[in-house]
Design a protein around this motif. Structure first.
Motif, PDB file in Angstrom:
ATOM      1  N   UNK A  85       0.859  -1.176   0.000  1.00 32.06           N
ATOM      2  CA  UNK A  85       0.000   0.000   0.000  1.00 32.06           C
ATOM      3  C   UNK A  85       0.896   1.227   0.000  1.00 32.06           C
ATOM      4  N   UNK A  86       0.913   1.928  -1.133  1.00 28.44           N
ATOM      5  CA  UNK A  86       1.717   3.140  -1.232  1.00 28.44           C
ATOM      6  C   UNK A  86       0.796   4.344  -1.043  1.00 28.44           C
ATOM      7  N   UNK A  87       1.204   5.242  -0.184  1.00 31.66           N
ATOM      8  CA  UNK A  87       0.354   6.356   0.209  1.00 31.66           C
ATOM      9  C   UNK A  87       1.039   7.679  -0.116  1.00 31.66           C
ATOM     10  N   UNK A  88       0.306   8.540  -0.808  1.00 27.07           N
ATOM     11  CA  UNK A  88       0.737   9.919  -1.032  1.00 27.07           C
ATOM     12  C   UNK A  88      -0.304  10.812  -0.386  1.00 27.07           C
ATOM     13  N   UNK A  89       0.022  11.322   0.786  1.00 31.39           N
ATOM     14  CA  UNK A  89      -0.824  12.264   1.506  1.00 31.39           C
ATOM     15  C   UNK A  89       0.098  13.335   2.087  1.00 31.39           C
ATOM     16  N   UNK A  90       0.130  14.501   1.461  1.00 27.34           N
ATOM     17  CA  UNK A  90       1.101  15.524   1.879  1.00 27.34           C
ATOM     18  C   UNK A  90       0.959  15.990   3.322  1.00 27.34           C
ATOM     19  N   UNK A  91      -0.226  15.810   3.936  1.00 32.92           N
ATOM     20  CA  UNK A  91      -0.463  16.396   5.254  1.00 32.92           C
ATOM     21  C   UNK A  91      -0.858  15.371   6.305  1.00 32.92           C
ATOM     22  N   UNK A  92      -0.476  14.128   6.125  1.00 35.87           N
ATOM     23  CA  UNK A  92      -0.839  13.109   7.123  1.00 35.87           C
ATOM     24  C   UNK A  92       0.180  11.982   7.144  1.00 35.87           C
ATOM     25  N   UNK A  93       0.416  11.452   8.355  1.00 35.34           N
ATOM     26  CA  UNK A  93       1.352  10.348   8.534  1.00 35.34           C
ATOM     27  C   UNK A  93       1.033   9.636   9.840  1.00 35.34           C
ATOM     28  N   UNK A  94       1.055   8.310   9.792  1.00 35.68           N
ATOM     29  CA  UNK A  94       0.928   7.481  10.989  1.00 35.68           C
ATOM     30  C   UNK A  94       2.019   6.420  10.952  1.00 35.68           C
ATOM     31  N   UNK A  95       2.910   6.402  11.941  1.00 33.14           N
ATOM     32  CA  UNK A  95       4.021   5.435  11.926  1.00 33.14           C
ATOM     33  C   UNK A  95       3.566   4.028  12.317  1.00 33.14           C
ATOM     34  N   UNK A 152       2.980   1.095  10.673  1.00 33.98           N
ATOM     35  CA  UNK A 152       1.861   0.473   9.970  1.00 33.98           C
ATOM     36  C   UNK A 152       2.233  -0.852   9.316  1.00 33.98           C
ATOM     37  N   UNK A 153       3.476  -1.272   9.451  1.00 35.76           N
ATOM     38  CA  UNK A 153       3.911  -2.521   8.846  1.00 35.76           C
ATOM     39  C   UNK A 153       4.726  -2.269   7.590  1.00 35.76           C
ATOM     40  N   UNK A 154       5.481  -3.285   7.181  1.00 36.60           N
ATOM     41  CA  UNK A 154       6.402  -3.138   6.061  1.00 36.60           C
ATOM     42  C   UNK A 154       5.698  -2.935   4.729  1.00 36.60           C
ATOM     43  N   UNK A 155       4.466  -3.388   4.631  1.00 37.04           N
ATOM     44  CA  UNK A 155       3.776  -3.269   3.338  1.00 37.04           C
ATOM     45  C   UNK A 155       3.208  -1.872   3.094  1.00 37.04           C
ATOM     46  N   UNK A 156       3.177  -1.017   4.128  1.00 35.84           N
ATOM     47  CA  UNK A 156       2.674   0.345   3.974  1.00 35.84           C
ATOM     48  C   UNK A 156       3.866   1.281   3.766  1.00 35.84           C
ATOM     49  N   UNK A 157       3.842   1.980   2.624  1.00 36.44           N
ATOM     50  CA  UNK A 157       4.955   2.852   2.253  1.00 36.44           C
ATOM     51  C   UNK A 157       4.423   4.263   2.033  1.00 36.44           C
ATOM     52  N   UNK A 158       4.928   5.217   2.809  1.00 36.11           N
ATOM     53  CA  UNK A 158       4.556   6.616   2.638  1.00 36.11           C
ATOM     54  C   UNK A 158       5.514   7.267   1.638  1.00 36.11           C
ATOM     55  N   UNK A 159       4.990   7.657   0.491  1.00 37.42           N
ATOM     56  CA  UNK A 159       5.803   8.242  -0.585  1.00 37.42           C
ATOM     57  C   UNK A 159       5.788   9.763  -0.465  1.00 37.42           C
ATOM     58  N   UNK A 160       6.214  10.225   0.672  1.00 34.55           N
ATOM     59  CA  UNK A 160       6.100  11.640   1.015  1.00 34.55           C
ATOM     60  C   UNK A 160       7.036  12.512   0.191  1.00 34.55           C
ATOM     61  N   UNK A 161       8.094  11.948  -0.351  1.00 38.35           N
ATOM     62  CA  UNK A 161       9.085  12.748  -1.081  1.00 38.35           C
ATOM     63  C   UNK A 161       8.810  12.813  -2.577  1.00 38.35           C
ATOM     64  N   UNK A 162       7.674  12.295  -3.024  1.00 39.11           N
ATOM     65  CA  UNK A 162       7.393  12.256  -4.466  1.00 39.11           C
ATOM     66  C   UNK A 162       7.179  13.652  -5.033  1.00 39.11           C
ATOM     67  N   UNK A 163       7.906  13.973  -6.080  1.00 37.36           N
ATOM     68  CA  UNK A 163       7.655  15.172  -6.864  1.00 37.36           C
ATOM     69  C   UNK A 163       6.706  14.837  -8.004  1.00 37.36           C
ATOM     70  N   UNK A 164       6.463  15.749  -8.937  1.00 39.47           N
ATOM     71  CA  UNK A 164       5.516  15.489 -10.027  1.00 39.47           C
ATOM     72  C   UNK A 164       5.847  14.259 -10.864  1.00 39.47           C
ATOM     73  N   UNK A 165       7.114  14.056 -11.193  1.00 44.52           N
ATOM     74  CA  UNK A 165       7.478  12.903 -12.025  1.00 44.52           C
ATOM     75  C   UNK A 165       7.339  11.610 -11.235  1.00 44.52           C
ATOM     76  N   UNK A 166       7.787  11.616  -9.991  1.00 41.74           N
ATOM     77  CA  UNK A 166       7.654  10.422  -9.151  1.00 41.74           C
ATOM     78  C   UNK A 166       6.178  10.076  -8.947  1.00 41.74           C
ATOM     79  N   UNK A 167       5.343  11.096  -8.812  1.00 40.87           N
ATOM     80  CA  UNK A 167       3.908  10.887  -8.646  1.00 40.87           C
ATOM     81  C   UNK A 167       3.310  10.214  -9.878  1.00 40.87           C
ATOM     82  N   UNK A 168       3.660  10.684 -11.059  1.00 37.71           N
ATOM     83  CA  UNK A 168       3.150  10.048 -12.284  1.00 37.71           C
ATOM     84  C   UNK A 168       3.652   8.615 -12.413  1.00 37.71           C
ATOM     85  N   UNK A 169       4.886   8.377 -12.014  1.00 37.16           N
ATOM     86  CA  UNK A 169       5.399   7.002 -12.025  1.00 37.16           C
ATOM     87  C   UNK A 169       4.597   6.101 -11.090  1.00 37.16           C
TER      88      UNK A 169
END
Length: 375
Positions: free
Chosen positions: A252-262, A264-281
């Motif tokens: 489960x990859x999550x892009x939420x610029x204003x929320x985070x909960x530590x 959550x397990x190895x399968x949950x990945x917060x992609x907080x550093x994604x820029x526009x190109x990383x987001x499209x990828x």
């Protein structure tokens, strides 16, 4: 050769804003076969509302931002990736931060295209808490050249609020709106007959996005959740999606610029550093995309993803629902994250959807071409 400028929300740290601006630039260059410049208007309010730690929205929002301190470096990297995208992929004018500075050089352009995005909406992040005069650059007040609006959105402004900008819309040579509802409202109160057009991100097909931004294909099985909201909303999302992903062997990859909960397990990945190109990828390679975002929805459709669009009861949700119904994807509208599991049996026939989008894409490009070339 005409000098053409574009003014929009190009420099917000917001994926949809940045990508729609880039798409507008590329499509106008394609139509005119010449370089096109994005007017680098970066109002001070825009910088404030996209700051890492927002102090202007009261103590609750500020405390939520402070809860993101463990992600400070990732959030800073995200900001740098946005700035890199602006400088590398946009043909920018000199930078200005006020209407007065903008007036100093805007008559250097023969044509200015205003839009897309919610640049005519007083309730957008950039305009909500400032004087009406801050909208003047997007309304091209006092500009003497050809004024074209492309997919400009008024959001859900009241009739009384619209009255404040009617005189400026009347001065445009060509007017189009991103939503048919907005076009109808403007037509009722002005002499203009706006036509509804597609968001600029739809004007580039998925193959063009992939080629222009060198997007990559990776073998990674995950659901992408992209959403706007705080910790409470994220908690409800995790409660539904985390068990589903574990049961089905998905990350489960999550892009939420204003929320985070530590934790959550190895399968949950917060992609907080994604820029526009990383987001499209992330969208391009996802098995399923679930989002409450307008641009998250339409970019996922454009990339032919298995998309579920969360549309609640707010007044602005018509931006998503109107389009999804128009292209035959109303069954992908869900009211809340928990509805996702009840809608898993349907399959999107993207051949039918793409035929519909293709016709709208041609109509939208034709509007732009005619508006620019008309004497």
């Amino acid at each position: 050769m005409k000098k053409i400028g574009i003014i929009t929300y190009h420099a917000a740290y917001n994926y949809g804003s940045a990508l729609q601006a880039y798409a507008t630039q590329k499509v106008v260059e394609e139509i005119t076969n010449q370089p096109v410049q994005i007017i680098n208007y970066r109002p001070r309010e825009q910088k404030r509302v996209y700051s890492l730690y927002r102090t202007m929205h009261g103590p609750r929002i500020y405390m939520e931002d402070l809860s993101l301190l463990p992600l400070h470096n990732k959030r800073k990297k995200r900001k740098l990736r946005f700035e890199s995208f602006f400088s590398m992929y946009m043909n920018l004018s000199k930078k200005v931060d006020s209407y007065e500075k903008f007036k100093d050089f805007y008559n250097d352009y023969d044509v200015i295209i205003s839009g897309s995005d919610q640049i005519w909406n007083k309730h957008s992040l950039e305009l909500e808490n400032v004087a009406w005069e801050e909208m003047y650059p997007y309304l091209l007040k006092d500009y003497m050249g050809k004024k074209i609006s492309y997919a400009s959105s008024i959001g859900n402004m009241s009739e009384e609020e619209l009255e404040k900008i009617i005189q400026y819309i009347e001065q445009f040579h060509s007017v189009s709106c991103r939503e048919a509802t907005s076009a109808d409202r403007i037509a009722r109160i002005t002499s203009k007959k706006p036509i509804p057009v597609l968001d600029p991100t739809f004007l580039l097909e998925k193959e063009q996005w992939t080629s222009l931004l060198d997007l990559k294909t990776v073998d990674d099985k995950y659901i992408l959740f992209y959403g706007l909201g705080g910790i409470g909303y994220l908690s409800r999302v995790l409660k539904i999606l985390n068990p589903y992903c574990k049961q089905n062997g998905l990350k489960l990859k999550i892009v939420m610029p204003y929320a985070f909960l530590p934790f959550q397990g190895e399968n949950v990945i917060f992609c907080t550093d994604a820029g526009p190109i990383e987001f499209l990828n992330l969208i391009k390679n996802a098995k399923i995309v679930i989002t409450n975002s307008y641009h998250g929805t339409i970019l996922s459709v454009n990339f032919h993803k298995d998309i579920y669009s969360i549309c609640g009861n707010s007044g602005s949700e018509f931006r998503k629902t109107e389009l999804l119904k128009k292209i035959g994807l109303e069954d992908r509208i869900i009211n809340k994250p928990s509805d996702f599991c009840n809608c898993l049996n349907s399959i999107i026939n993207y051949e039918i959807v793409e035929n519909c989008i293709s016709g709208l894409r041609k109509k939208s490009k034709k509007y732009l071409e005619d508006a620019i070339k008309r004497k």
